[in-house]
Design a protein around this motif. Structure first.
Motif, PDB file in Angstrom:
ATOM      1  N   ASN A   1       0.818  -1.205   0.000  1.00 55.98           N
ATOM      2  CA  ASN A   1       0.000   0.000   0.000  1.00 55.98           C
ATOM      3  C   ASN A   1       0.851   1.254   0.000  1.00 55.98           C
ATOM      4  OD1 ASN A   1      -2.670   0.459  -0.281  1.00 55.98           O
ATOM      5  ND2 ASN A   1      -3.233  -0.451   1.695  1.00 55.98           N
TER       6      ASN A   1
ATOM      7  N   ASP B   1      -9.182 -11.138   4.668  1.00 51.67           N
ATOM      8  CA  ASP B   1      -8.708 -10.406   5.842  1.00 51.67           C
ATOM      9  C   ASP B   1      -9.219 -11.016   7.139  1.00 51.67           C
ATOM     10  OD1 ASP B   1      -7.140  -8.616   4.559  1.00 51.67           O
ATOM     11  OD2 ASP B   1      -8.687  -7.076   4.366  1.00 51.67           O
TER      12      ASP B   1
ATOM     13  N   GLU C   1      -7.252 -11.453  10.623  1.00 54.24           N
ATOM     14  CA  GLU C   1      -7.764 -10.915  11.892  1.00 54.24           C
ATOM     15  C   GLU C   1      -7.901 -12.013  12.928  1.00 54.24           C
ATOM     16  OE1 GLU C   1     -11.347  -8.741  11.139  1.00 54.24           O
ATOM     17  OE2 GLU C   1     -10.279  -7.024  10.282  1.00 54.24           O
TER      18      GLU C   1
ATOM     19  N   LEU D   1      -4.456 -12.592  14.243  1.00 54.96           N
ATOM     20  CA  LEU D   1      -4.007 -11.460  15.064  1.00 54.96           C
ATOM     21  C   LEU D   1      -4.705 -11.473  16.420  1.00 54.96           C
ATOM     22  CD1 LEU D   1      -3.947  -8.490  12.504  1.00 54.96           C
ATOM     23  CD2 LEU D   1      -1.977  -9.503  13.681  1.00 54.96           C
ATOM     24  N   ALA D   2      -6.016 -11.815  16.412  1.00 59.12           N
ATOM     25  CA  ALA D   2      -6.794 -11.769  17.646  1.00 59.12           C
ATOM     26  C   ALA D   2      -6.347 -12.829  18.645  1.00 59.12           C
ATOM     27  CB  ALA D   2      -8.282 -11.941  17.341  1.00 59.12           C
TER      28      ALA D   2
ATOM     29  N   ARG E   1     -14.262  -4.360  18.737  1.00 62.07           N
ATOM     30  CA  ARG E   1     -12.985  -4.421  18.018  1.00 62.07           C
ATOM     31  C   ARG E   1     -11.992  -3.371  18.507  1.00 62.07           C
ATOM     32  NH1 ARG E   1     -12.785  -7.021  12.828  1.00 62.07           N
ATOM     33  NH2 ARG E   1     -11.414  -5.372  12.125  1.00 62.07           N
TER      34      ARG E   1
ATOM     35  N   ASN F   1      -9.694  -4.773  21.654  1.00 59.23           N
ATOM     36  CA  ASN F   1      -8.484  -5.597  21.541  1.00 59.23           C
ATOM     37  C   ASN F   1      -7.583  -5.125  20.385  1.00 59.23           C
ATOM     38  OD1 ASN F   1     -10.013  -6.540  19.415  1.00 59.23           O
ATOM     39  ND2 ASN F   1      -9.406  -8.673  19.683  1.00 59.23           N
TER      40      ASN F   1
ATOM     41  N   ILE G   1      -8.086  -4.519  17.326  1.00 55.23           N
ATOM     42  CA  ILE G   1      -8.247  -5.100  15.992  1.00 55.23           C
ATOM     43  C   ILE G   1      -8.824  -4.046  15.046  1.00 55.23           C
ATOM     44  CG2 ILE G   1      -9.752  -6.699  14.701  1.00 55.23           C
ATOM     45  CD1 ILE G   1      -7.394  -8.177  15.578  1.00 55.23           C
TER      46      ILE G   1
ATOM     47  N   VAL H   1      -6.413  -2.442  12.448  1.00 56.05           N
ATOM     48  CA  VAL H   1      -5.797  -3.147  11.315  1.00 56.05           C
ATOM     49  C   VAL H   1      -6.561  -2.908  10.007  1.00 56.05           C
ATOM     50  CG1 VAL H   1      -4.868  -4.934  12.836  1.00 56.05           C
ATOM     51  CG2 VAL H   1      -6.952  -5.391  11.546  1.00 56.05           C
ATOM     52  N   VAL H   2      -7.774  -2.335  10.117  1.00 59.62           N
ATOM     53  CA  VAL H   2      -8.524  -2.000   8.908  1.00 59.62           C
ATOM     54  C   VAL H   2      -7.909  -0.729   8.306  1.00 59.62           C
ATOM     55  CG1 VAL H   2     -10.792  -1.304   8.028  1.00 59.62           C
ATOM     56  CG2 VAL H   2     -10.630  -3.002   9.853  1.00 59.62           C
ATOM     57  N   ASP H   3      -7.800  -0.685   6.972  1.00 64.35           N
ATOM     58  CA  ASP H   3      -7.235   0.494   6.303  1.00 64.35           C
ATOM     59  C   ASP H   3      -8.010   1.750   6.691  1.00 64.35           C
ATOM     60  OD1 ASP H   3      -5.237  -0.799   5.040  1.00 64.35           O
ATOM     61  OD2 ASP H   3      -6.298  -1.055   3.127  1.00 64.35           O
TER      62      ASP H   3
END
Ligand SMILES: Nc1ncnc2c1ncn2[C@@H]1O[C@H](COP(=O)(O)OP(=O)(O)OP(=O)(O)O)[C@@H](O)[C@H]1O
Ligand SMILES: [Mg+2]
Lengths: 281, 252
Positions: free
Chosen positions: A99, A166, A170, A173-174, B48, B51, B53, B56-58
Motif C-alpha cells: 500500500n 482479511d 484478523e 491477530l486476535a 474491536r 483488543n 483489531i 488493522v482496517v485500512d
C-alpha cells in the motif's frame, strides 16, 4: 415476421457456436498433432539406455541423454532455489505491504521482466555470471532461468496471498500472534497450494527454454553435477541434435523432445493437483 | 468488584465516517457485559476497539483511552500483540483457518504462542472443544478440514480456538447468531461457567439472551452509548425512552 426473426437469431447462434467449436477443435488438434508426431518420431529412440547412458558419437549405437536429463534438473533446481524465495517474498511484500508508492513500480518491473525475450536473460547471465567466472556453468544457466521465473512467481504469489481473506488475518491477530508469524504460519499456509501451482507453472515454463542456456550453461558431453562447470541440458541437446545432419542424432533429438514434453506435462498436472487438494483456498 | 476495562472518551472512525462517539463505560471483572443495539449502531466496532483489531482496517483510527487493569492499551508503549493475547475475540462471522484441520485450528493459538509439548497441546485442545460444546460432534474427525463443519459448528470451533489461549477477557460478537437453540443454550451455559475466571463482553441482537446471560448491558444507537446499567435494571426500568422503545420492540 416473428418466425423470421427467430430463424435469424437461431442462424447467428448456430454460426457462432460452430466457429468457436471449430477454433477449439483446431487448437486441440494442433496440440495432439505435436504430441503424436513427437511420440511417433521419439518413442523409437527411447529405451532404458536412453535414460542412463551418455551421448555417443554419431554412428555409434546405444547412446543416451543421462547427462542432459541430470543437467536440466540441476539448472532448473538452481533456478528454483533462487527464484522461489525471492519471488514468494516479493509476492508477500506486494500483497501485505503493497500500500505504498514503491509497490506499483515493483509490480510494473515484474511485468516488464516477464515480457523480456528469454535470450536477453541469457545475455544478462552471460555478462554477470559467465564473464566474471571466465567459464560457462550450470550456475549461470540457473541464474538466467531464475530471472524468468522470479516475475512469474512474484505475481502469482501476490495474487494468491491477496486472495486470503482479511478475516483469516484478523482471526490470527486476535489470538495474540505477531504479524510476521501471521504471514508465515497462517497467510502463507492458506495460500500454499496456490503458490505451489505458480511455482510449478514457472518450472514448466523455463524447463523448455533453450535460448538463455546456449551461452550460459552451454553444453557438456560428460556427466557433470558441478554448478561451476558447463552442463548439458535437454533443450540445448535437442537444439544441437535436431540441427545436425545425422539421422541417428535427429532421432535422439525427437526422443529427448518427447521426454521433455512428458516432464513439462507432469509439472503442469502436479500444479493442477495442488489446486484441487482439499486444503486449497 | 474490580474494573477490568475502563473505557474513556472512545471515538472510532472509518476514514471520515465516525462509527463511535465519546463512549464511556466500565467493564467489571468476572462479569458478562452485553452490548445491544440496532444493526449498524457500532457494536462490532466497539468490541474491536477493545483488543486493538479496529486499527488493522485500512484508514481506521481511534481516539480516547481503554484501560486494561489500569493501563491504557493505546499507550505508545503498549504492544498490540500482548493486548490481544490478554483480550481474545470471537468474530461475528465464523472464520476458521481454512487449510487446517479441526484440531490444528484450536491448537493454532497455543502453537503460535510457542508451546510445543504435544500432550499439553492435545489436552488444551480437548478441554477447549468440550467447553465450546462441540466435542461430541467432532471427536471422531479432529483431523478433518475445519471448513467441512456447518456454520454453527464453525462458530463453536472459533470459540474453542479463542478459549484455548486462555485470554483474560473474551469478546464475543454475536456468537450465537448462527446456532440452534440447543447449541445456544450450551454457549450460554459456558459463559456462566467460565465467568468466575474470565471477563466476557457479548454482542447480541437477542434481548432474551442479553437478559439471561449478562450482568450489565450497554445500549448503543448511531455510534453513541445511550444507556449502560445493570441488566435487570435496564430491562425492568430503562432510564431512556429510546432504550425502552428498543427493548420492547417498538423501535423502527
Ligand atoms: N470496514 C468498514 N469501513 C467503513 N465503514 C464501516 C466498516 N465497518 C463498519 N462500518 C460502518 O460503521 C458503522 C458501525 O458498524 P458496526 O459493524 O460496528 O455495526 P454493528 O452494530 O456491529 O451492526 P450489526 O448488528 O449489523 O453487526 C456502520 O455504519 C458501518 O457502515
Ligand atoms: Mg456487528
Amino acid at each position: 415476421m416473428k418466425s423470421l426473426r427467430y430463424f435469424k437469431r437461431r442462424t447467428i447462434n448456430n454460426t457462432i457456436f460452430f466457429l468457436s467449436y471449430a477454433s477449439a477443435v483446431i487448437g486441440v488438434a494442433i496440440l495432439l498433432l505435436i504430441l503424436l508426431y513427437t511420440v511417433i518420431k521419439g518413442a523409437s529412440a527411447i529405451n532404458l539406455d536412453f535414460f542412463i547412458k551418455l551421448p555417443r558419437p554419431t554412428g555409434v549405437p546405444g547412446g543416451g541423454i543421462a547427462n542432459a536429463l541430470v543437467g536440466t534438473f540441476m539448472v532448473v533446481g538452481i533456478a528454483s532455489a533462487i527464484a522461489i524465495p525471492v519471488g514468494v517474498m516479493a509476492g508477500i511484500y506486494l500483497s501485505e505491504f503493497g500500500n505504498n508508492k514503491f509497490a506499483p513500480f515493483i509490480r510494473y518491473l515484474a511485468d516488464v521482466l516477464n515480457s523480456i525475450p528469454s535470450i536477453v536473460t541469457g545475455v544478462v547471465a552471460y555478462v554477470f555470471v559467465v564473464l566474471p567466472m571466465h567459464r560457462f556453468s550450470a550456475l549461470a544457466g540457473g541464474v538466467a532461468l531464475s530471472i524468468m521465473m522470479i516475475p512469474i512467481i512474484t505475481r502469482t504469489s501476490e495474487e494468491l496471498i491477496r486472495m486470503v481473506p482479511d478475516t483469516i488475518r484478523e482471526a490470527a491477530l486476535a489470538l495474540g500472534t505477531p504479524q510476521w508469524k501471521v504471514i508465515i504460519f497462517i497467510v502463507l499456509r492458506t495460500a500454499a497450494a496456490g503458490i505451489a501451482t505458480g511455482v510449478m507453472l514457472a518450472v514448466a515454463r523455463v524447463g523448455g527454454e533453450t535460448a538463455p542456456l546456449l551461452f550460459t550453461a552451454f553444453n557438456n558431453s560428460f556427466m557433470s553435477v558441478r554448478p561451476d562447470q558447463p552442463i548439458s541440458t535437454m533443450t540445448v541437446l535437442i537444439y544441437n541434435y535436431a540441427s545436425s545432419p545425422y539421422a541417428d542424432w535427429n532421432a535422439m533429438a525427437w526422443g529427448a523432445a518427447f521426454v521433455l514434453i512428458v516432464i513439462v506435462l507432469i509439472a503442469n498436472i502436479v500444479s493442477k493437483i495442488f489446486t484441487k487438494t482439499k486444503y486449497a483456498l | 468488584m474490580t474494573k477490568k476495562l475502563i473505557i474513556e472518551h472512545l471515538n472510532a472512525w472509518f476514514g471520515s465516517v465516525q462509527a463511535l462517539k465519546d463512549i464511556n463505560l466500565n467493564i467489571e471483572e468476572n462479569s458478562v457485559t452485553a452490548v445491544i443495539g440496532p444493526s449498524g449502531c457500532g457494536k462490532t466496532t466497539f468490541v474491536r476497539c477493545l483488543n486493538r483489531i479496529h486499527e488493522v482496517v485500512d484508514n481506521a483510527r481511534i481516539s480516547g483511552k481503554v484501560l486494561l487493569d489500569g493501563e491504557d492499551i493505546y499507550a505508545s508503549t503498549s504492544d498490540p500483540v500482548l493486548v490481544r493475547r490478554r483480550i481474545g475475540m470471537v468474530f461475528q462471522k465464523p472464520n476458521p483457518f481454512p487449510t487446517m484441520s479441526i484440531f490444528d485450528n484450536v491448537a493454532a493459538g497455543i502453537r503460535l504462542n510457542g508451546i510445543k509439548k504435544k500432550n499439553e497441546i492435545a489436552d488444551a485442545v480437548e478441554r477447549s472443544i468440550k467447553m465450546a460444546a462441540l466435542w461430541d460432534e467432532v471427536k471422531d474427525k479432529l483431523y478433518k478440514s475445519a471448513t467441512a463443519l456447518s456454520g454453527g459448528q464453525q462458530q463453536r470451533l472459533c470459540i474453542a480456538r479463542t478459549i484455548a489461549v486462555e485470554p483474560e477477557v473474551i469478546l464475543m460478537d454475536e456468537p450465537a447468531s448462527a446456532l440452534d437453540p440447543i447449541s445456544t443454550a450450551h454457549i450460554e451455559e459456558l459463559m456462566q461457567q467460565i465467568k468466575d475466571k474470565y471477563t466476557i463482553v457479548i454482542v447480541t441482537h437477542n434481548m432474551q439472551q442479553a437478559a439471561r446471560v449478562s450482568d450489565y448491558t450497554g445500549f448503543f444507537l448511531l455510534g453513541e452509548l445511550i444507556e449502560f446499567s445493570k441488566t435487570p435494571d435496564m430491562f425492568t426500568n430503562p432510564g431512556d425512552k429510546r432504550t425502552e422503545d428498543y427493548i420492547t420492540g417498538r423501535f423502527g
